[in-house]
Motif scaffolding. Structure first.
Motif, mmCIF file in Angstrom:
data_model
loop_
_atom_site.group_PDB
_atom_site.id
_atom_site.type_symbol
_atom_site.label_atom_id
_atom_site.label_comp_id
_atom_site.label_asym_id
_atom_site.label_seq_id
_atom_site.Cartn_x
_atom_site.Cartn_y
_atom_site.Cartn_z
ATOM 1 N N GLU A 1 -9.830 26.596 27.956
ATOM 2 C CA GLU A 1 -9.258 26.746 26.442
ATOM 3 C C GLU A 1 -7.919 26.509 26.502
ATOM 4 O O GLU A 1 -7.475 25.969 25.405
ATOM 5 C CB GLU A 1 -9.567 28.184 25.913
ATOM 6 C CG GLU A 1 -11.186 28.601 25.611
ATOM 7 C CD GLU A 1 -11.424 29.685 25.152
ATOM 8 O OE1 GLU A 1 -10.671 30.339 24.969
ATOM 9 O OE2 GLU A 1 -12.832 29.537 24.852
ATOM 10 N N VAL A 2 -6.921 26.643 27.184
ATOM 11 C CA VAL A 2 -5.513 26.442 27.245
ATOM 12 C C VAL A 2 -5.498 24.900 27.430
ATOM 13 O O VAL A 2 -4.924 24.455 26.564
ATOM 14 C CB VAL A 2 -4.685 27.140 28.342
ATOM 15 C CG1 VAL A 2 -3.447 26.262 28.475
ATOM 16 C CG2 VAL A 2 -4.623 28.729 28.053
ATOM 17 N N ASN A 3 -6.373 24.272 28.238
ATOM 18 C CA ASN A 3 -6.012 23.072 28.382
ATOM 19 C C ASN A 3 -6.797 22.222 26.902
ATOM 20 O O ASN A 3 -6.362 20.997 26.527
ATOM 21 C CB ASN A 3 -6.992 22.386 29.506
ATOM 22 C CG ASN A 3 -5.957 22.478 30.728
ATOM 23 O OD1 ASN A 3 -4.878 22.621 30.725
ATOM 24 N ND2 ASN A 3 -6.775 23.031 31.939
ATOM 25 N N TYR A 4 -7.808 22.774 26.416
ATOM 26 C CA TYR A 4 -8.396 22.158 25.365
ATOM 27 C C TYR A 4 -7.286 22.216 24.063
ATOM 28 O O TYR A 4 -7.189 21.197 23.410
ATOM 29 C CB TYR A 4 -9.746 22.953 24.752
ATOM 30 C CG TYR A 4 -10.959 22.525 25.447
ATOM 31 C CD1 TYR A 4 -11.156 21.508 26.183
ATOM 32 C CD2 TYR A 4 -11.826 23.532 25.646
ATOM 33 C CE1 TYR A 4 -12.390 20.960 26.993
ATOM 34 C CE2 TYR A 4 -13.099 23.167 26.055
ATOM 35 C CZ TYR A 4 -13.170 21.918 26.840
ATOM 36 O OH TYR A 4 -14.196 21.688 27.581
ATOM 37 N N ARG A 5 -6.727 23.371 24.041
ATOM 38 C CA ARG A 5 -5.546 23.180 22.898
ATOM 39 C C ARG A 5 -4.460 22.274 23.247
ATOM 40 O O ARG A 5 -3.694 21.811 22.148
ATOM 41 C CB ARG A 5 -4.994 24.979 22.883
ATOM 42 C CG ARG A 5 -5.784 25.922 22.180
ATOM 43 C CD ARG A 5 -5.273 27.260 21.833
ATOM 44 N NE ARG A 5 -5.980 28.208 22.390
ATOM 45 C CZ ARG A 5 -5.923 28.823 23.665
ATOM 46 N NH1 ARG A 5 -4.904 28.712 24.286
ATOM 47 N NH2 ARG A 5 -6.835 29.741 24.232
ATOM 48 N N ARG A 6 -3.964 22.304 24.430
ATOM 49 C CA ARG A 6 -3.135 21.251 24.606
ATOM 50 C C ARG A 6 -3.378 19.740 24.383
ATOM 51 O O ARG A 6 -2.392 19.139 24.258
ATOM 52 C CB ARG A 6 -2.558 21.325 26.211
ATOM 53 C CG ARG A 6 -1.812 22.769 26.345
ATOM 54 C CD ARG A 6 -1.388 22.708 27.798
ATOM 55 N NE ARG A 6 -0.591 24.054 28.089
ATOM 56 C CZ ARG A 6 -0.452 24.548 29.278
ATOM 57 N NH1 ARG A 6 -0.661 23.978 30.276
ATOM 58 N NH2 ARG A 6 0.178 25.716 29.264
ATOM 59 N N ASP A 7 -4.648 19.459 24.739
ATOM 60 C CA ASP A 7 -4.913 18.154 24.623
ATOM 61 C C ASP A 7 -5.316 17.643 23.193
ATOM 62 O O ASP A 7 -6.078 18.113 22.397
ATOM 63 C CB ASP A 7 -6.405 17.905 25.302
ATOM 64 C CG ASP A 7 -6.731 16.336 25.241
ATOM 65 O OD1 ASP A 7 -6.195 15.591 24.624
ATOM 66 O OD2 ASP A 7 -7.777 16.151 26.144
ATOM 67 N N GLU A 8 -4.370 16.584 22.405
ATOM 68 C CA GLU A 8 -4.324 16.341 21.094
ATOM 69 C C GLU A 8 -5.747 15.379 20.634
ATOM 70 O O GLU A 8 -6.129 15.354 19.633
ATOM 71 C CB GLU A 8 -3.145 15.621 20.629
ATOM 72 C CG GLU A 8 -3.111 14.162 21.471
ATOM 73 C CD GLU A 8 -1.626 13.541 21.075
ATOM 74 O OE1 GLU A 8 -1.763 12.404 21.098
ATOM 75 O OE2 GLU A 8 -0.688 14.266 20.965
ATOM 76 N N LYS A 9 -6.439 15.231 21.819
ATOM 77 C CA LYS A 9 -7.774 14.371 21.508
ATOM 78 C C LYS A 9 -8.922 15.191 21.200
ATOM 79 O O LYS A 9 -9.897 14.931 20.708
ATOM 80 C CB LYS A 9 -8.331 13.428 22.842
ATOM 81 C CG LYS A 9 -7.257 12.450 22.754
ATOM 82 C CD LYS A 9 -7.469 11.782 24.187
ATOM 83 C CE LYS A 9 -6.473 10.436 24.746
ATOM 84 N NZ LYS A 9 -6.746 9.730 25.466
ATOM 85 N N ASP B 1 -15.865 32.304 36.160
ATOM 86 C CA ASP B 1 -15.147 33.645 36.017
ATOM 87 C C ASP B 1 -14.401 33.480 34.747
ATOM 88 O O ASP B 1 -14.181 32.310 34.142
ATOM 89 C CB ASP B 1 -14.118 33.746 37.021
ATOM 90 C CG ASP B 1 -14.848 33.928 38.437
ATOM 91 O OD1 ASP B 1 -15.905 34.842 38.405
ATOM 92 O OD2 ASP B 1 -14.330 33.729 39.442
ATOM 93 N N PRO B 2 -14.071 34.453 33.863
ATOM 94 C CA PRO B 2 -13.199 34.756 32.758
ATOM 95 C C PRO B 2 -11.868 33.712 33.035
ATOM 96 O O PRO B 2 -11.590 33.169 32.005
ATOM 97 C CB PRO B 2 -13.077 35.952 32.334
ATOM 98 C CG PRO B 2 -14.474 36.916 33.268
ATOM 99 C CD PRO B 2 -14.574 35.889 34.351
ATOM 100 N N THR B 3 -11.201 34.003 34.064
ATOM 101 C CA THR B 3 -10.086 33.175 34.287
ATOM 102 C C THR B 3 -10.133 31.566 34.147
ATOM 103 O O THR B 3 -9.248 31.070 33.644
ATOM 104 C CB THR B 3 -9.489 33.496 35.568
ATOM 105 O OG1 THR B 3 -10.558 33.101 36.688
ATOM 106 C CG2 THR B 3 -9.246 35.039 35.715
ATOM 107 N N VAL B 4 -11.201 31.102 34.713
ATOM 108 C CA VAL B 4 -11.568 29.660 34.560
ATOM 109 C C VAL B 4 -11.672 29.202 32.930
ATOM 110 O O VAL B 4 -11.064 28.537 32.600
ATOM 111 C CB VAL B 4 -12.786 29.254 35.262
ATOM 112 C CG1 VAL B 4 -13.216 27.816 34.908
ATOM 113 C CG2 VAL B 4 -12.518 29.608 36.701
ATOM 114 N N ILE B 5 -12.628 30.267 32.121
ATOM 115 C CA ILE B 5 -12.543 30.284 30.695
ATOM 116 C C ILE B 5 -11.276 29.924 29.914
ATOM 117 O O ILE B 5 -10.903 28.956 29.252
ATOM 118 C CB ILE B 5 -13.530 31.199 30.033
ATOM 119 C CG1 ILE B 5 -14.945 31.031 30.785
ATOM 120 C CG2 ILE B 5 -13.781 30.723 28.707
ATOM 121 C CD1 ILE B 5 -15.662 29.963 30.961
#
Length: 70
Positions: A29-37, A21-25
């Protein structure tokens, strides 16, 4: 990599195909932005032709792997 990012010239690329679902996406993406790796990411939606091609490609790889096991 094609060019240095944050003075890093090597890295790993991952391709992940999934249905969600779009909510999962959005959460992903929020978690990707937060992860400095995670230096860069891109999320794309496949049209029906690209999705059909991906299924055919996966089936072809699976057939090759099955032949190697025999």
């Amino acid at each position: 990599m094609a060019y240095a990012i944050d003075k890093k010239s090597t890295g790993f690329y991952n391709l992940i195909e999934f249905k969600a679902d779009p909510t999962v996406i959005a959460k992903l993406e929020v978690n990707y932005r937060r992860d400095e790796k995670v230096l860069r990411y891109i999320t794309v939606k496949l049209d029906k032709y690209a999705a059909e091609y991906a299924v055919k490609r996966r089936n072809k790889w699976a057939e090759k792997a099955a032949k190697k096991e025999d």
